[in-house]
Design a protein around this motif. Structure first.
Motif, short mmCIF file in Angstrom:
data_model
loop_
_atom_site.label_atom_id
_atom_site.label_comp_id
_atom_site.label_asym_id
_atom_site.label_seq_id
_atom_site.Cartn_x
_atom_site.Cartn_y
_atom_site.Cartn_z
N ALA A 101 0.83 -1.20 0.00
CA ALA A 101 0.00 0.00 0.00
C ALA A 101 0.87 1.26 0.00
CB ALA A 101 -0.92 -0.01 1.22
N HIS A 102 0.51 2.21 -0.87
CA HIS A 102 1.23 3.48 -0.91
C HIS A 102 0.34 4.53 -1.56
CE1 HIS A 102 2.45 3.37 -5.33
NE2 HIS A 102 1.95 2.17 -5.13
N HIS A 103 0.63 5.81 -1.28
CA HIS A 103 -0.16 6.92 -1.81
C HIS A 103 0.59 7.69 -2.90
CE1 HIS A 103 -2.97 6.20 1.44
NE2 HIS A 103 -1.99 6.30 2.32
N THR A 104 1.91 7.69 -2.83
CA THR A 104 2.72 8.44 -3.78
C THR A 104 2.76 7.71 -5.12
OG1 THR A 104 4.12 9.21 -1.96
CG2 THR A 104 5.02 9.39 -4.19
N GLU A 105 2.47 8.42 -6.19
CA GLU A 105 2.64 7.84 -7.52
C GLU A 105 4.12 7.68 -7.82
OE1 GLU A 105 -1.32 9.63 -9.80
OE2 GLU A 105 0.68 10.28 -10.37
N VAL A 106 4.47 6.59 -8.50
CA VAL A 106 5.86 6.34 -8.88
C VAL A 106 5.95 6.23 -10.40
CG1 VAL A 106 7.83 4.76 -8.71
CG2 VAL A 106 6.37 5.17 -6.70
N LEU A 107 6.83 7.03 -10.97
CA LEU A 107 7.13 6.95 -12.41
C LEU A 107 8.57 6.52 -12.56
CD1 LEU A 107 6.67 7.49 -15.47
CD2 LEU A 107 7.38 9.87 -15.02
N THR A 131 5.73 16.98 -8.05
CA THR A 131 6.68 15.98 -8.55
C THR A 131 8.03 16.14 -7.87
OG1 THR A 131 5.56 16.03 -10.70
CG2 THR A 131 7.72 15.00 -10.62
N ARG A 132 8.64 15.01 -7.51
CA ARG A 132 9.98 14.98 -6.97
C ARG A 132 10.81 13.98 -7.78
NH1 ARG A 132 7.91 18.57 -5.14
NH2 ARG A 132 7.65 19.27 -2.96
N LEU A 169 1.95 13.34 -4.09
CA LEU A 169 3.23 13.48 -4.80
C LEU A 169 3.32 12.50 -5.95
CD1 LEU A 169 5.79 13.76 -1.85
CD2 LEU A 169 5.12 15.58 -3.41
N ARG A 170 4.20 12.81 -6.87
CA ARG A 170 4.59 11.93 -7.97
C ARG A 170 6.11 11.81 -7.90
NH1 ARG A 170 2.37 9.58 -12.34
NH2 ARG A 170 3.45 9.49 -14.36
N LEU A 171 6.62 10.63 -7.64
CA LEU A 171 8.05 10.39 -7.50
C LEU A 171 8.61 9.84 -8.80
CD1 LEU A 171 10.51 10.24 -5.52
CD2 LEU A 171 9.84 7.87 -5.10
N VAL A 172 9.61 10.53 -9.35
CA VAL A 172 10.24 10.11 -10.60
C VAL A 172 11.57 9.44 -10.29
CG1 VAL A 172 11.14 10.86 -12.83
CG2 VAL A 172 9.13 11.99 -11.85
N VAL A 173 11.77 8.26 -10.85
CA VAL A 173 12.98 7.47 -10.60
C VAL A 173 13.60 7.12 -11.95
CG1 VAL A 173 13.89 5.35 -9.56
CG2 VAL A 173 11.88 6.47 -8.55
N ILE A 174 14.91 7.32 -12.08
CA ILE A 174 15.62 6.94 -13.30
C ILE A 174 16.27 5.59 -13.06
CG2 ILE A 174 17.40 7.54 -14.97
CD1 ILE A 174 17.07 10.45 -14.19
#
Length: 225
Positions: A31-37, A86-87, A112-117
């Motif tokens: 379970a999580h609330h932050t979107e992950v891209l 976005t972070r 939030l929307r967390l962007v990961v490379i």
């Protein structure tokens, strides 16, 4: 998204891996609330040791987009969603300094929307420098990452480097606090690493060790710190 399946081998329709290395049984809904891209470099997509497939299976709000170069308009649409801030999960490094910190800081629980490379260190830096919209995002930095289990299957040059999965769940724990329980997913990741290591050992026993040249196999995930 196309998976790292091998031609001629039956692939799982869910995790997109060959049936012999299907990850679905390891998935742990978290379970999580932050979107992950996750912006995944094409070379990582083909890595059997890559941790993103398990991350995508376990996080309900996780989007994986494969690519190295993105059109500005398409990237803007990926990075920003209405009603969310976005972070970028990335260190503040001299080659790509973080933009000035936001004031006031975003409160825990804010959407939030967390962007990961997901790439080697060199390729992730290139992606960052070639996309001004990406470099301009406020940064989230892991100050003291927990020890990684990834080193058993993938070489790293620094002791504080971790896998994309480990870095992402640590970031979610920072953002969401005690409500985010990463323990089952990290345990599943440990079993994934153990399985990959066992297959590597089995292959090594069946064939002579190849001659290794300097620089080969020294992978560094973009979000390893």
């Amino acid at each position: 998204m196309n998976g790292p399946s091998t031609p001629g081998r039956a692939a799982c329709s869910r995790c997109l891996r060959p049936q012999m290395t299907c990850l679905c049984a390891l998935a742990r809904p978290t379970a999580h609330h932050t979107e992950v891209l996750v912006l995944q470099h094409p070379q990582e997509q083909r890595q059997a040791k890559n941790s993103v497939a398990l991350l995508r299976l376990s996080l309900a709000h996780c989007e994986v987009v494969v690519g190295e170069r993105f059109a500005p308009a398409a990237l803007q649409a990926l990075l920003h969603r209405p009603g969310r801030e976005t972070r970028l999960l990335y260190p503040d490094v001299p080659a790509a300094p973080a933009p000035p910190a936001l004031a006031p800081a975003t409160a825990v629980g804010a959407p939030l929307r967390l962007v990961v490379i997901d790439a080697t260190w060199r390729k992730s830096l290139r992606m960052l420098l070639e996309h001004p919209a990406l470099a301009a995002l406020p940064r989230l930095v892991l100050e003291a990452p927990a020890p990684t289990r990834y080193r058993a299957i993938r070489a790293a040059r620094r002791a504080d480097q971790v896998s994309t999965l480990e870095a992402t769940v640590q970031a979610l724990a920072m953002l969401e606090g005690p409500s985010f329980d990463a323990a089952p997913l990290l345990d599943a990741f440990g079993r994934f690493v153990a399985g990959v290591a066992a297959r590597q050992d089995s292959r090594a026993e069946r064939s002579p060790a190849p001659q290794r040249h300097a620089g080969e196999g020294d992978h560094e995930q973009a979000v390893r710190r």
